[in-house]
Every structure is written in C-alpha cells, then in structure tokens.
Design a protein around this motif. Structure first.
Motif, PDB file in Angstrom:
ATOM      1  N   ARG A 137       0.411 -11.698 -23.933  1.00 43.37           N
ATOM      2  CA  ARG A 137       0.148 -10.357 -23.403  1.00 43.37           C
ATOM      3  C   ARG A 137      -1.227  -9.898 -23.837  1.00 43.37           C
ATOM      4  NH1 ARG A 137       2.992  -5.801 -24.912  1.00 43.37           N
ATOM      5  NH2 ARG A 137       4.199  -6.941 -26.465  1.00 43.37           N
ATOM      6  N   LEU A 138      -2.099  -9.679 -22.864  1.00 45.52           N
ATOM      7  CA  LEU A 138      -3.427  -9.147 -23.138  1.00 45.52           C
ATOM      8  C   LEU A 138      -3.296  -7.667 -23.470  1.00 45.52           C
ATOM      9  CD1 LEU A 138      -6.557  -9.773 -22.914  1.00 45.52           C
ATOM     10  CD2 LEU A 138      -6.405  -8.950 -20.565  1.00 45.52           C
ATOM     11  N   ALA A 139      -3.989  -7.211 -24.519  1.00 44.56           N
ATOM     12  CA  ALA A 139      -3.933  -5.781 -24.860  1.00 44.56           C
ATOM     13  C   ALA A 139      -4.660  -4.972 -23.785  1.00 44.56           C
ATOM     14  CB  ALA A 139      -4.566  -5.549 -26.229  1.00 44.56           C
ATOM     15  N   ILE A 140      -4.170  -3.744 -23.559  1.00 45.48           N
ATOM     16  CA  ILE A 140      -4.754  -2.855 -22.545  1.00 45.48           C
ATOM     17  C   ILE A 140      -6.223  -2.569 -22.873  1.00 45.48           C
ATOM     18  CG2 ILE A 140      -4.611  -0.520 -21.552  1.00 45.48           C
ATOM     19  CD1 ILE A 140      -2.154  -2.109 -20.860  1.00 45.48           C
ATOM     20  N   GLY A 141      -7.078  -2.718 -21.873  1.00 47.64           N
ATOM     21  CA  GLY A 141      -8.494  -2.422 -22.058  1.00 47.64           C
ATOM     22  C   GLY A 141      -9.319  -3.627 -22.491  1.00 47.64           C
ATOM     23  N   GLU A 142      -8.629  -4.753 -22.792  1.00 48.90           N
ATOM     24  CA  GLU A 142      -9.343  -5.967 -23.186  1.00 48.90           C
ATOM     25  C   GLU A 142      -9.661  -6.805 -21.945  1.00 48.90           C
ATOM     26  OE1 GLU A 142     -10.565  -7.008 -25.941  1.00 48.90           O
ATOM     27  OE2 GLU A 142      -9.805  -5.372 -27.179  1.00 48.90           O
ATOM     28  N   PRO A 143     -10.867  -7.366 -21.858  1.00 51.49           N
ATOM     29  CA  PRO A 143     -11.210  -8.124 -20.649  1.00 51.49           C
ATOM     30  C   PRO A 143     -10.810  -9.605 -20.657  1.00 51.49           C
ATOM     31  CG  PRO A 143     -13.175  -7.774 -21.989  1.00 51.49           C
ATOM     32  CD  PRO A 143     -12.031  -7.092 -22.702  1.00 51.49           C
ATOM     33  N   MET A 144     -10.704 -10.240 -21.843  1.00 51.46           N
ATOM     34  CA  MET A 144     -10.668 -11.710 -21.846  1.00 51.46           C
ATOM     35  C   MET A 144      -9.281 -12.318 -21.968  1.00 51.46           C
ATOM     36  SD  MET A 144     -13.896 -13.229 -23.841  1.00 51.46           S
ATOM     37  CE  MET A 144     -13.821 -12.077 -25.185  1.00 51.46           C
ATOM     38  N   ALA A 145      -8.780 -12.852 -20.872  1.00 53.07           N
ATOM     39  CA  ALA A 145      -7.464 -13.482 -20.865  1.00 53.07           C
ATOM     40  C   ALA A 145      -7.460 -14.917 -21.419  1.00 53.07           C
ATOM     41  CB  ALA A 145      -6.891 -13.451 -19.445  1.00 53.07           C
ATOM     42  N   PRO A 146      -8.508 -15.732 -21.177  1.00 52.51           N
ATOM     43  CA  PRO A 146      -8.408 -17.153 -21.564  1.00 52.51           C
ATOM     44  C   PRO A 146      -8.049 -17.431 -23.029  1.00 52.51           C
ATOM     45  CG  PRO A 146     -10.225 -16.863 -20.034  1.00 52.51           C
ATOM     46  CD  PRO A 146      -9.741 -15.479 -20.389  1.00 52.51           C
TER      47      PRO A 146
END
Lengths: 286, 286
Positions: A137-146
């Motif tokens: 789960r990517l944190a809200i407001g963070e751009p980088m998924a990889p």
C-alpha cells in the motif's frame, strides 16, 4: 510458477481473475497471491483473510550534517532527480523527489551526508489455509510505487503457485510487477479502448519476453476486433467472461465469483491447466 | 482560465467517456489527455496532429566494455540491481548516474533516451494535447507535467475558458502530476466495494494537495445500496455528489462508434452528463 495478471486499461477485471484463480488453486496447491496494485490495492476486499503482519517500506533519503557541510554544491550537482538544492549557507532536501540512489552521500567530499529511512508505504501479509496473501500500500501523497512493489515481490516463494495482481498502465510500476513472471494473463474488454490498451500491454510483455494469453471480460458487448487482433498476433484467448449482471453484482459486493457461482471453479482449473501447457511448451522451445 | 481534472482512483470507471462528452458540451476549452501510458481519448476525438514533439526524459547508463576492468564496484553500489555481469539492464536502470560517477576507469557513460512523444492536435471539438509514453518507460509524471504546461500555454494564448483533463488511474506519480494546481478534481466512481475503497484513497490525495472535489457516481444502479453508501460517505466528508449516471450499454456502443456518448444518444445517460457539465462549469467559475 509465477503468473501475473495485467491489462493496460484499468477496470477490465484483473483483480477478478487474480483472486478467483488464486482461490481456485488454493484448493489443491499452496498459493501466494500478491497485490502489486499498490496505489489502489483491492484484492483484499474479496478475501476473508486478516493481514496480521505489516512492515514499513522505507527508502533512504539524505540527511545533511550542517556542521560538516561546506555548501560546495556537489550533492545538488550529482542528484539527477533535483531532490537537493544548495543555497548560500543552506541545503534544501525534497524527500518526495528522492529515489534513494545514494549518490549524494557517497560523493559528498566532506562525508556530511548520512541517510535516514523515510516511510512511503507498507507491505502487509496474512494466511488462510493454503493461501498466503501479500499486499503493498502506497501512502497517500507519495508518488513512487515501484519500491513498494519490489518489497512485495521479495516475499515470492517459488515453491508455491504465485499469482500477481498488476496495476493498470504500461510504465514503470507495471514493469516492476510483471517482470520475472513465467506467464502473463492480459485481461481486456472487447471495445476500442480495450483493444488499444491490450496492444500496448502485448508490446510490454514481448519486450520483457514473457509468454502471454488473453482473457476477454464482458464478452458480448462491443465488437469483434479484440478477437481479430489476437488471431493476427497469434495470441491465445484463454477465457471469455460474459457480460452478466450476476457477475457484476457479486463483484460490487466483494464476493468472489467462485463463491457466488461455484460452476466457475472448473473454468479457472481449466485456465490454469492451459497456462501450464503453454508454459511447458515454451520451455521445450527454449 | 480554469482547469478540471477527471480522476477515479480505480481504472475503467468512465473517465474518458465523460471527458469526450465534456469536449462536445463545453464551448471554450482545451483538452488534455494526462493518461500518457494508456491514452484512449484520441480514439473518440480523432485528432489531426499539428505538432509532434519528442519527449526526452532521464538517462541510462552504458558500460564501455573496452574500458571496463570488471572491478564490480558499479554492481555493488547500484541500489536498483540494474547491473549484472557488467551489463546494464535498461529497464531497471533509474538513470541516477552513481555508477558513472564512481567508476574508477570512467568506463560508464550516461546516455539520454527518448521516452515518448507528445502532440498538439486539432479535433472537431477543439485543441487536444496528448502524449504517448514509450512502453516500459519511466517519468510518466514528467510527461504529464509537460502536456499540462503546453495546454496552459495554448489556453492562455487562445483565451479559452476551460482546460478539461482526462486523468490516469491510481494515486501515484502521474496522478499527482495531473492534479497539482488544478481548480477542481471530478472523481468518477462506480458503486462497487473496490470503487469505494479507491475513492477514499483518491480523496486523500486531492485533500493532501488542497484540490476541491466533486463526485459523480457512474452506473449507480449496478448496486444502489453501495451508491447510498457513497452518498453518505461524501455527505459526511462535505463532498458534493453532483449526479448519478445509470448503467446503459449506449456508453459502450458510443465507444465502438468512436463518438462521445452525448453525440450518440439522447437518453438518461446524456441528460445526466449534460447536467454534470453544468455543475462542473458553475463550480469552476465560483
């Protein structure tokens, strides 16, 4: 084997296929289901399974020791992501631009840069019977998924049958999720949008040299062009899922297809057998 | 000049169909497709390209075998695991340049790479700015920023009232790039549990960046109970639900015909979409 479920276009039924394939296989095999759509992870909605372990995903970002810093500007010069700016008597760090490559700290002539972890999301795991479930789960407001996808995939246990739910699109998060899989299922719908995005996804898996097969979801709407395309390109159509109000309703309620309509279990067994066959044939050729 | 970006979190909820209809309904506007890795808007707007530009993004490392002494330092230091057996895996390389900076014999050079194209086009509905990111490429956020900046210039020059932008799915880098500084985010949501889960996350991102939100429920009658839940949730969070669009196969038929749905049918869907554009334009002018 590792089977990834991708699509190019969003909302074509990747999660539907990944969840039902994993649940069906878990009757017989030890299975891992990886939700690599870390921006919008939805597979958990269909699993009655509590995730009981959670680890933070951190990337290293620079911390400047201003007592050592001479404001020479070397760090800003080597950072290709523009995550550091050096002004007169001040260093500004923009953590959300940092990729954590380490160039600034390694190349600082004064050794004034150390690295500290910055949390950008989490990886959660849980088990039920034969199934191990891992989601990022990517944190809200963070751009980088990889970086999160990479952490999810570190859990891969090659002894199990591994199913990966991939994010939509054709750029870096998709590559990260699909690469190193043995087979890629491409889920599409029979419309011009579905065809356009399928052809992009096919280019992607070919570039990664991963064998693929197509699933047409909402079959019956739209036109015949996806089927024509698959024939021309020699890509097997492994399954058609009809446009069916019952299927849509089950999905909307978060009920797995094979739980609400058990006759589909056999369909996913056959799907897996067909993938296995293509996989062993392609290994003979190699 | 005011900008609305259409987002959804979850893919495939109807963003592109809506934007194409807004293109037909709005008088004075520039259109942008910010979904640069699976762009579909052009299929409905049929653009004539008037200007084609190359998109040069970051760099990729290249090892000169004739100079390389195989000391292994680059492999050891690369945080992205992109160098194996003194070869750079172009897909894994993030172009940070650390290897080239630290190579003791200067055997590694950084090469710029073309990562896609972007276009300024004329359509029968007005100017469209769109792009095609190369398959497996990174930097989709940068390309989104580029097309948006270009749209702003075109809109300022032509004194257009609106920029209408078709956003990508998810909540990561390309979504953040589509969103920053926009006047309104229109969120298109389907009444499924996945849709609701993803809505909450995309609302989080909009709020994080301080963008006003308007919600539209698409295919609301697929699960009316879930639609009420969305309305409740929005009400409790001070978010306006502008319209509820019913499920109707005319939307898919219109896509197959290559037309915005408001130009294909005069039914309930079209009525709701017209109403929605009215509400959006009022919001933008407040």
């Amino acid at each position: 084997m590792i089977i990834s479920v991708a699509s190019g276009k969003g909302g074509t039924g990747k999660t539907l296929v990944a969840v039902n394939l994993a649940l069906t296989l878990s009757d017989v095999y030890r299975v891992q289901l990886l939700d690599c759509d870390v921006e919008e992870p939805d597979a958990h909605i269909f699993l009655h399974l509590a995730t009981n372990r959670s680890e933070a995903v951190v990337i290293p970002v620079p911390r400047i020791d201003e007592t050592k810093c001479t404001y020479c500007g070397r760090c800003a010069e080597v950072c290709v992501y523009n995550a550091i700016a050096v002004l007169k008597g001040k260093v500004l760090v923009f953590p959300e631009l940092c990729h954590g490559c380490g160039a600034c700290s390694y190349l600082c002539p004064e050794s004034a840069i150390s690295e500290e972890g910055r949390e950008i999301g989490v990886v959660e795991t849980g088990d039920s019977g034969n199934m191990e479930f891992i989601q990022g789960r990517l944190a809200i407001g963070e751009p980088m998924a990889p970086p999160i996808i990479r952490e999810v995939k570190k859990h891969i246990d090659r002894v199990r049958e591994v199913i990966i739910d991939v994010p939509p699109g054709t750029s870096c998060p998709v590559v990260e999720a699909v690469k190193s899989s043995d087979f890629c299922l491409l889920v599409t719908e029979p419309t011009p949008f579905g065809l356009n995005d399928l052809s992009l996804a096919v280019e992607l898996v070919r570039k990664l040299q991963i064998p693929c097969g197509v699933i047409i979801n909402r079959s019956g709407v739209g036109d015949e062009k996806v089927e024509q395309y698959c024939q021309e390109q020699g890509i097997p159509i492994l399954l058609k899922i009809p446009l069916d109000r019952n299927i849509a309703t089950l999905y909307s309620k978060g009920i797995p297809l094979i739980a609400g309509m058990p006759e589909w279990r056999g369909v996913f067994v056959t799907l897996f057998q067909n993938i296995k066959q293509i996989d062993s044939a392609s290994r003979v050729v190699k | 000049m005011k900008e609305v970006v259409v987002l959804s979190g979850k893919g495939g909820t109807g963003k592109t169909s809506l934007v194409a209809s807004f293109a037909a309904l709005a008088q004075s506007k520039v259109l942008v497709d910010c979904d640069v890795d699976a762009a579909d808007l052009y299929l409905l707007l049929k653009p004539q390209v008037t200007e084609e530009n190359e998109f040069w993004s970051g760099q990729i490392a290249f090892i000169d075998k004739k100079v390389c002494t195989e000391c292994g330092l680059c492999q050891e230091m690369c945080r992205f695991g992109a160098i194996k057996d003194y070869f750079v895996d172009k897909i894994s390389c993030e172009g940070c340049g650390l290897c080239s900076q630290i190579c003791p014999v200067n055997a590694i050079i950084m090469q710029s790479c073309m990562a896609g194209h972007w276009f300024i086009s004329e359509t029968s509905y007005g100017t469209l700015i769109h792009a095609k990111l190369g398959i497996t490429e990174e930097s989709s956020g940068k390309l989104v920023t580029l097309v948006r900046n270009s749209a702003r210039l075109v809109a300022e020059e032509g004194k257009f009232d609106y920029i209408i932008s078709d956003g990508p799915p998810g909540i990561g880098c390309p979504v953040i790039a589509s969103l920053s500084g926009a006047n309104l985010a229109l969120l298109v949501i389907e009444p499924t549990l996945s849709g609701i889960h993803d809505l909450e996350r995309v609302i989080g991102v909009c709020r994080h960046f301080g963008i006003p939100i308007l919600v539209c429920i698409n295919k609301y009658d697929i699960n009316e109970e879930n639609s009420y839940r969305i309305e409740d949730y929005c009400h409790n969070n001070d978010i306006e639900v502008a319209v509820k669009i019913p499920f109707d196969n005319v939307v898919t038929e219109a896509i197959v015909e290559g037309l915005p749905v408001v130009e294909y049918s005069d039914g309930k869907v079209t009525q709701q979409v017209r109403e929605l554009w009215k509400i959006v334009s009022v919001k933008l002018n407040n």
